[in-house]
Design a protein around this motif. Structure first.
Motif, mmCIF file in Angstrom:
data_model
loop_
_atom_site.group_PDB
_atom_site.id
_atom_site.type_symbol
_atom_site.label_atom_id
_atom_site.label_comp_id
_atom_site.label_asym_id
_atom_site.label_seq_id
_atom_site.Cartn_x
_atom_site.Cartn_y
_atom_site.Cartn_z
ATOM 1 N N UNK A 14 0.883 -1.253 -0.651
ATOM 2 C CA UNK A 14 -0.344 -0.374 -0.058
ATOM 3 C C UNK A 14 0.484 1.120 -0.182
ATOM 4 N N UNK A 15 1.538 1.091 0.708
ATOM 5 C CA UNK A 15 2.909 2.062 1.137
ATOM 6 C C UNK A 15 3.518 2.351 -0.388
ATOM 7 N N UNK A 16 3.586 1.691 -0.985
ATOM 8 C CA UNK A 16 4.621 1.590 -2.495
ATOM 9 C C UNK A 16 3.238 1.663 -3.197
ATOM 10 N N UNK A 21 1.875 7.359 -6.807
ATOM 11 C CA UNK A 21 0.428 8.343 -6.663
ATOM 12 C C UNK A 21 0.903 9.859 -6.332
ATOM 13 N N UNK A 22 2.336 10.044 -5.655
ATOM 14 C CA UNK A 22 2.925 11.265 -5.225
ATOM 15 C C UNK A 22 4.360 11.133 -6.454
ATOM 16 N N UNK A 27 5.584 14.752 -11.487
ATOM 17 C CA UNK A 27 5.271 14.780 -12.447
ATOM 18 C C UNK A 27 4.027 15.648 -12.945
ATOM 19 N N UNK A 28 2.909 15.413 -12.994
ATOM 20 C CA UNK A 28 1.915 16.548 -12.990
ATOM 21 C C UNK A 28 2.210 18.466 -13.549
ATOM 22 N N UNK A 29 2.628 17.956 -12.406
ATOM 23 C CA UNK A 29 3.170 20.025 -11.741
ATOM 24 C C UNK A 29 4.451 20.091 -12.696
ATOM 25 N N UNK A 30 5.462 18.750 -13.166
ATOM 26 C CA UNK A 30 6.904 19.360 -13.383
ATOM 27 C C UNK A 30 5.499 19.720 -14.618
ATOM 28 N N UNK A 69 7.373 20.852 -3.691
ATOM 29 C CA UNK A 69 8.311 20.874 -3.258
ATOM 30 C C UNK A 69 7.766 19.952 -1.807
ATOM 31 N N UNK A 70 6.407 20.593 -1.271
ATOM 32 C CA UNK A 70 5.876 19.471 -0.514
ATOM 33 C C UNK A 70 5.801 17.853 -0.817
ATOM 34 N N UNK A 71 5.621 17.493 -1.796
ATOM 35 C CA UNK A 71 5.010 16.595 -2.226
ATOM 36 C C UNK A 71 6.684 15.317 -1.818
ATOM 37 N N UNK A 72 7.695 16.232 -3.120
ATOM 38 C CA UNK A 72 8.486 15.418 -2.209
ATOM 39 C C UNK A 72 9.291 15.157 -1.804
#
Length: 209
Positions: A14-16, A21-22, A27-30, A69-72
């Motif tokens: 589940x963590x994977x 998803x993250x 990628x989408x914000x990139x 930044x938050x997602x990273x």
């Protein structure tokens, strides 16, 4: 009744899935940054006169950068949890297989047959298979016992997992014949080590028996 080892494996998977998803969100914000002149994370938001640039959407870029930044940071923390979970799954599997490893030694020591005439027995057990991995594509399942992995078998393996690692290293993008014992049924398949979206070239974790 929940089996502790199975529960830990499910938690790790589940963590994977959450990690994937993250990474997709990053990628989408990139893509937002790319759409704004490929400005990236450090490109200036003001022009030479000190005013906000009018060739990009400054608000959109700032928002995307902040989200990345938050997602990273979330991804970094999640990767630590995944690594811990994988180690725990391995430890539980090793403890469960300790008794069977002793019986395998006894058979070898008591046999009077030449080593190359002994029947082949399982050398490794698969304890984790990642979704979308080369291992899953090959039909490998958790619990499978590997009898032969390319040229590695019980006659030359000697519980040295490095032998399999070396075979994988030399057979990238090539089919490796594998023989598996799955619930007393012998299955033959091929596994092709390759780069995929996850870590490693196989996408599964195995432990020597």
């Amino acid at each position: 009744m929940v089996v502790p080892g199975s529960s830990k494996k499910e938690q790790t998977l589940k963590l994977i899935a959450e990690k994937d998803k993250i990474e997709q969100k990053i990628k989408e914000f990139g893509a937002v940054l790319e759409a704004n002149g490929n400005i990236g994370m450090t490109g200036s938001l003001i022009d030479n006169e000190g005013f906000p640039r009018n060739d990009i959407d400054v608000y959109q870029v700032r928002t995307a950068r902040n989200q990345i930044i938050c997602l990273q940071n979330d991804l970094k923390a999640l990767m630590k949890e995944i690594e811990k979970g994988i180690h725990e799954v391995h430890a539980e599997a090793a403890a469960a297989s300790s008794s069977t490893s002793g019986s395998t030694k006894t058979i070898g020591l008591n046999s009077k047959e030449p080593e190359d005439e002994l029947p082949l027995v399982a050398i490794c057990k698969v304890d984790l298979v990642f979704e979308g991995s080369p291992a899953e594509d090959a039909g490998i399942c958790v619990g499978d016992q590997i009898i032969e992995f390319g040229s590695a078998n019980s006659r030359n393996f000697k519980k040295n997992i490095a032998i399999i690692a070396e075979i994988v290293k030399n057979k990238v993008n090539e089919r490796i014949p594998i023989k598996i014992n799955r619930k007393e049924q012998i299955i033959e398949t091929t596994l092709t080590p390759r780069t995929w979206n996850g870590r490693g070239l196989l996408g599964c974790h195995i432990l020597p028996i």
